[in-house]
Enzyme design. Structure first.
Site, PDB file in Angstrom:
ATOM      1  CG  ASP A 189      41.700  35.153  39.403  1.00  0.00           C
ATOM      2  OD1 ASP A 189      41.872  35.588  40.479  1.00  0.00           O
ATOM      3  OD2 ASP A 189      41.674  33.983  39.047  1.00  0.00           O
TER       4      ASP A 189
ATOM      5  CG  ASP B 231      46.924  32.512  42.668  1.00  0.00           C
ATOM      6  OD1 ASP B 231      47.808  32.372  42.570  1.00  0.00           O
ATOM      7  OD2 ASP B 231      46.408  33.191  43.450  1.00  0.00           O
TER       8      ASP B 231
ATOM      9  CG  ASP C 238      41.634  30.622  36.744  1.00  0.00           C
ATOM     10  OD1 ASP C 238      41.065  31.461  37.412  1.00  0.00           O
ATOM     11  OD2 ASP C 238      42.794  29.900  37.016  1.00  0.00           O
TER      12      ASP C 238
END
Length: 433
Positions: A16, A18, A216
């Site tokens: 991922d 961001d 996250d």
């Protein structure tokens, strides 16, 4: 025997962006070193992001500006993935509720984009909702009217928020939810956790490559990885519930099935990928759609004259099933089963005994025409007829009849045959409270 690091256990790493690789325009302190070390080891790297505001080329330029190596084929952005998915579905035109980057990805896939301007809705095959700081009420109004006029409702993703330098910022999901409420329609969501993006990443790897997702967000990164049959590593940094090193939540070899949102390992820094770790669990792709919600349901084994069993033929499938339905808010289970039998068959019944509670997802996850997937937990009751007149509800049931317990109707649902057997093998009758 030496315990291998996570970096050694896998051939490919799906990241991922961001909150994992960067926040805003600043790279995370560990990302540049960790990604460089993985590439030096010959590992394949892919970037999977639910940010629809940039093209693949723009993502590459952003990463390179942070000192991170990348090429367009390594980036699986939800805007690009949405364009590829719609091209496969034969969509030719779209109203774009987003920015110029999303429109550019659609156009590159052969789809004619019209950027939302708050005016009259155009006639298009689909409305594609992304994100953009300029979006407002009139864009939502235009999108809603186009959908109500017949356009398909498509969302690049449904994330409610994403990490930003000043704190969490509203994501695409905030706009998607507004259009959802305004139209009463549910969108096709292409981004994570939909396995589509993960499959596209896997198809770009060497055959047989062992891949892992690093993210996250348990609801998109970890869930999506597990739905696609991949292990997932959660990045929980210091101050956000993270711990130094690696945490493997469950001892290897345990037989219990963990929740699909629970990560297979938790790291506080990407550099922990190079520390020794127990091997992570192997996953298989989920054999049924991921349900958006769990709902209580009821079913009835209704005994009539000579203890014959009531079966109904469904309008939508043509299959024979037991009378069944859902539980309304503030309704007890026996109130629900009485109401559902009455609505479907016209018979008044008395619930006698709870005979089973069924929740096996392979049999109990249903997908509605709207695309919503629901996991029903069904309470089955033995019931006896008290009154009424057998009259099938024409919009749901085409036929209803009583059959001998040992001679059910043809094409009866196999799972319901089991429920009848369980009900008839039960103990003495007792009043249901």
């Amino acid at each position: 025997m030496r315990m291998r690091s996570l970096a050694e256990q896998f051939d490919a790493f799906l990241f991922d962006l961001d909150g994992v690789v960067y926040i805003g325009d600043e790279p995370m302190s560990d990302a540049v070193e960790a990604l460089g070390r993985l590439r030096a080891m010959g590992k394949a790297v892919r970037f999977l992001t639910n940010d629809p505001r940039y093209t693949r080329q723009q993502f590459v330029r952003r990463l390179e500006g942070m000192g991170i190596e990348a090429v367009p084929d390594e980036v699986i952005g939800c805007g690009w993935a949405t364009a590829q998915h719609l091209r496969q579905l034969g969509v030719r035109s779209a109203l774009v509720v987003g920015n110029a980057a999303l429109a550019s990805e659609l156009e590159a896939a052969g789809i004619v984009p019209t950027e939302a301007d708050g005016g009259e809705p155009p006639t298009v095959d689909a409305v594609v909702v992304g994100a953009g700081e300029h979006l407002g009420y009139r864009h939502i109004l235009q999108a809603s009217r186009a959908i109500l006029a017949g356009a398909n409702f498509v969302a690049t993703n449904a994330d409610g928020r994403f990490p930003a330098p000043g704190g969490p910022a509203p994501g695409t999901g905030a706009i998607v939810r507004a259009v959802d409420v305004a139209t009463g329609r549910r969108p096709l969501v292409v981004g994570k956790p939909n396995p589509f993006m993960f499959r596209m990443a896997l198809e770009s790897l060497a055959p047989g490559a062992q891949a892992v997702m690093v993210g996250d967000n348990p609801a998109t990164d970890i869930l999506g990885a597990h739905l696609a049959g991949l292990p997932g590593i959660l990045v929980a940094r210091e101050g956000e519930g993270g711990r130094p090193g690696i945490t493997v939540p469950q001892a290897q070899g345990a037989s219990s099935r963990r929740g699909l949102l629970q990560a297979d390992a938790v790291v506080s820094t990407l550099l922990a990928l190079f520390e020794p770790s127990p091997p992570l669990r192997h996953w298989a792709p989920l054999p049924h759609p991921w349900p958006e919600r769990v709902s209580p349901g009821v079913a009835a084994v209704v005994l009539g004259p000579e203890d014959r069993v009531l079966w109904v033929r469904r309008q939508d499938t043509g299959r024979w099933s037991l009378p069944l339905g859902h539980v309304e808010p503030a309704e007890s289970l026996h109130e629900a089963v009485r109401r559902d039998v009455l609505e479907e068959t016209g018979l008044v019944v008395r619930p006698v005994r709870l005979t089973g509670v069924y929740s096996e997802p392979a049999a109990q996850v249903f997908v509605y025409p709207s695309g919503e997937a629901v996991h029903f937990v069904t309470c089955c009751f033995l019931c006896r007829v008290e009154g009424g007149c057998l009259q099938p509800a024409p919009d749901e049931v085409s036929e209803a009849a009583f059959f001998e317990p040992g001679a059910p109707p043809p094409a009866a649902m196999a799972i319901h045959l089991q429920w009848v057997a369980h009900a008839l093998a039960g103990g003495p009758e007792a009043v249901v409270r």
